[in-house]
Write a protein that holds these residues in place. Structure first.
Motif, PDB file in Angstrom:
ATOM      1  N   THR A  18     -45.267 -18.546 -29.279  1.00  0.00           N
ATOM      2  CA  THR A  18     -44.768 -17.608 -28.277  1.00  0.00           C
ATOM      3  C   THR A  18     -45.129 -18.076 -26.877  1.00  0.00           C
ATOM      4  O   THR A  18     -44.269 -18.104 -25.985  1.00  0.00           O
ATOM      5  CB  THR A  18     -45.332 -16.189 -28.541  1.00  0.00           C
ATOM      6  OG1 THR A  18     -44.896 -15.755 -29.827  1.00  0.00           O
ATOM      7  CG2 THR A  18     -44.860 -15.204 -27.485  1.00  0.00           C
ATOM      8  N   LEU A  19     -46.371 -18.469 -26.671  1.00  0.00           N
ATOM      9  CA  LEU A  19     -46.793 -18.961 -25.350  1.00  0.00           C
ATOM     10  C   LEU A  19     -46.010 -20.214 -24.963  1.00  0.00           C
ATOM     11  O   LEU A  19     -45.562 -20.362 -23.824  1.00  0.00           O
ATOM     12  CB  LEU A  19     -48.294 -19.239 -25.329  1.00  0.00           C
ATOM     13  CG  LEU A  19     -48.854 -19.755 -24.008  1.00  0.00           C
ATOM     14  CD1 LEU A  19     -48.586 -18.763 -22.877  1.00  0.00           C
ATOM     15  CD2 LEU A  19     -50.349 -20.022 -24.148  1.00  0.00           C
ATOM     16  N   TRP A  20     -45.823 -21.127 -25.918  1.00  0.00           N
ATOM     17  CA  TRP A  20     -45.062 -22.347 -25.658  1.00  0.00           C
ATOM     18  C   TRP A  20     -43.652 -22.008 -25.175  1.00  0.00           C
ATOM     19  O   TRP A  20     -43.179 -22.546 -24.178  1.00  0.00           O
ATOM     20  CB  TRP A  20     -45.018 -23.200 -26.922  1.00  0.00           C
ATOM     21  CG  TRP A  20     -44.151 -24.405 -26.821  1.00  0.00           C
ATOM     22  CD1 TRP A  20     -42.862 -24.526 -27.229  1.00  0.00           C
ATOM     23  CD2 TRP A  20     -44.474 -25.662 -26.220  1.00  0.00           C
ATOM     24  NE1 TRP A  20     -42.373 -25.781 -26.955  1.00  0.00           N
ATOM     25  CE2 TRP A  20     -43.340 -26.498 -26.327  1.00  0.00           C
ATOM     26  CE3 TRP A  20     -45.619 -26.161 -25.618  1.00  0.00           C
ATOM     27  CZ2 TRP A  20     -43.328 -27.798 -25.849  1.00  0.00           C
ATOM     28  CZ3 TRP A  20     -45.588 -27.469 -25.142  1.00  0.00           C
ATOM     29  CH2 TRP A  20     -44.465 -28.262 -25.263  1.00  0.00           C
ATOM     30  N   TYR A  21     -42.977 -21.117 -25.884  1.00  0.00           N
ATOM     31  CA  TYR A  21     -41.604 -20.787 -25.527  1.00  0.00           C
ATOM     32  C   TYR A  21     -41.513 -19.908 -24.292  1.00  0.00           C
ATOM     33  O   TYR A  21     -40.509 -19.948 -23.577  1.00  0.00           O
ATOM     34  CB  TYR A  21     -40.867 -20.170 -26.710  1.00  0.00           C
ATOM     35  CG  TYR A  21     -40.530 -21.218 -27.755  1.00  0.00           C
ATOM     36  CD1 TYR A  21     -39.798 -22.357 -27.409  1.00  0.00           C
ATOM     37  CD2 TYR A  21     -40.955 -21.098 -29.060  1.00  0.00           C
ATOM     38  CE1 TYR A  21     -39.501 -23.328 -28.343  1.00  0.00           C
ATOM     39  CE2 TYR A  21     -40.651 -22.068 -30.004  1.00  0.00           C
ATOM     40  CZ  TYR A  21     -39.932 -23.176 -29.638  1.00  0.00           C
ATOM     41  OH  TYR A  21     -39.633 -24.146 -30.567  1.00  0.00           O
ATOM     42  N   GLN A  22     -42.535 -19.139 -24.014  1.00  0.00           N
ATOM     43  CA  GLN A  22     -42.560 -18.404 -22.742  1.00  0.00           C
ATOM     44  C   GLN A  22     -42.596 -19.406 -21.588  1.00  0.00           C
ATOM     45  O   GLN A  22     -41.878 -19.255 -20.601  1.00  0.00           O
ATOM     46  CB  GLN A  22     -43.765 -17.457 -22.691  1.00  0.00           C
ATOM     47  CG  GLN A  22     -43.597 -16.232 -23.564  1.00  0.00           C
ATOM     48  CD  GLN A  22     -44.873 -15.431 -23.705  1.00  0.00           C
ATOM     49  OE1 GLN A  22     -45.981 -15.986 -23.761  1.00  0.00           O
ATOM     50  NE2 GLN A  22     -44.734 -14.114 -23.771  1.00  0.00           N
ATOM     51  N   GLY A  23     -43.424 -20.429 -21.734  1.00  0.00           N
ATOM     52  CA  GLY A  23     -43.496 -21.468 -20.699  1.00  0.00           C
ATOM     53  C   GLY A  23     -42.206 -22.256 -20.598  1.00  0.00           C
ATOM     54  O   GLY A  23     -41.717 -22.540 -19.504  1.00  0.00           O
TER      55      GLY A  23
END
Length: 131
Positions: free
Chosen positions: A113-118
């Motif tokens: 989730t953090l990866w794709y938010q970035g």
């Protein structure tokens, strides 16, 4: 030779090349994409202001709990295959022991989730020249 713990030296049983080949072979079934070329530059941003804005945008997305669409993160975007993704990690001297790790567990989900938010935030910036 012995390591002192009653185990033969790794050099006696596996050369570095053999170990790399074994890892590649073991992981090949889990690779679902072509290799991605690594960019040569250090930063994709044209200016320091762009970089600062990116990080503040990502922070805001994370704090507000925004989950980007079209990255298979939302429940209605996942199919049975996505939900059942696992990795079997073998260990032990003869690789006779193993542990099954679910890649859909909350720990991995949080990282994805953090990866794709970035990644979603990065798409708002001029980075074509970088990639």
């Amino acid at each position: 030779g012995q390591t002192g713990a009653g185990h033969p030296d790794d050099e006696d049983t596996n050369s570095g090349d053999q170990l790399i080949s074994q890892i590649e072979e073991d992981q090949e079934q889990n690779i679902r994409h072509a290799a991605v070329e690594v960019p040569g530059k250090k930063s994709p941003f044209v200016t320091q202001d762009d970089e600062n804005l990116f990080f503040s945008t990502v922070e805001q997305i994370v704090v507000e709990g925004i989950i980007p669409e079209a990255y298979s993160l939302l429940p209605d975007e996942q199919d049975d295959e996505d939900a059942a993704m696992i990795e079997v990690l073998q260990f032990g001297r003869r690789r006779t022991k193993s542990i099954v790790v679910s890649l859909s567990d909350s720990v991995w989900e949080a990282h994805a989730t953090l990866w794709y938010q970035g990644l979603s935030a990065l798409s708002l910036f001029e980075t074509e020249r970088y990639f």
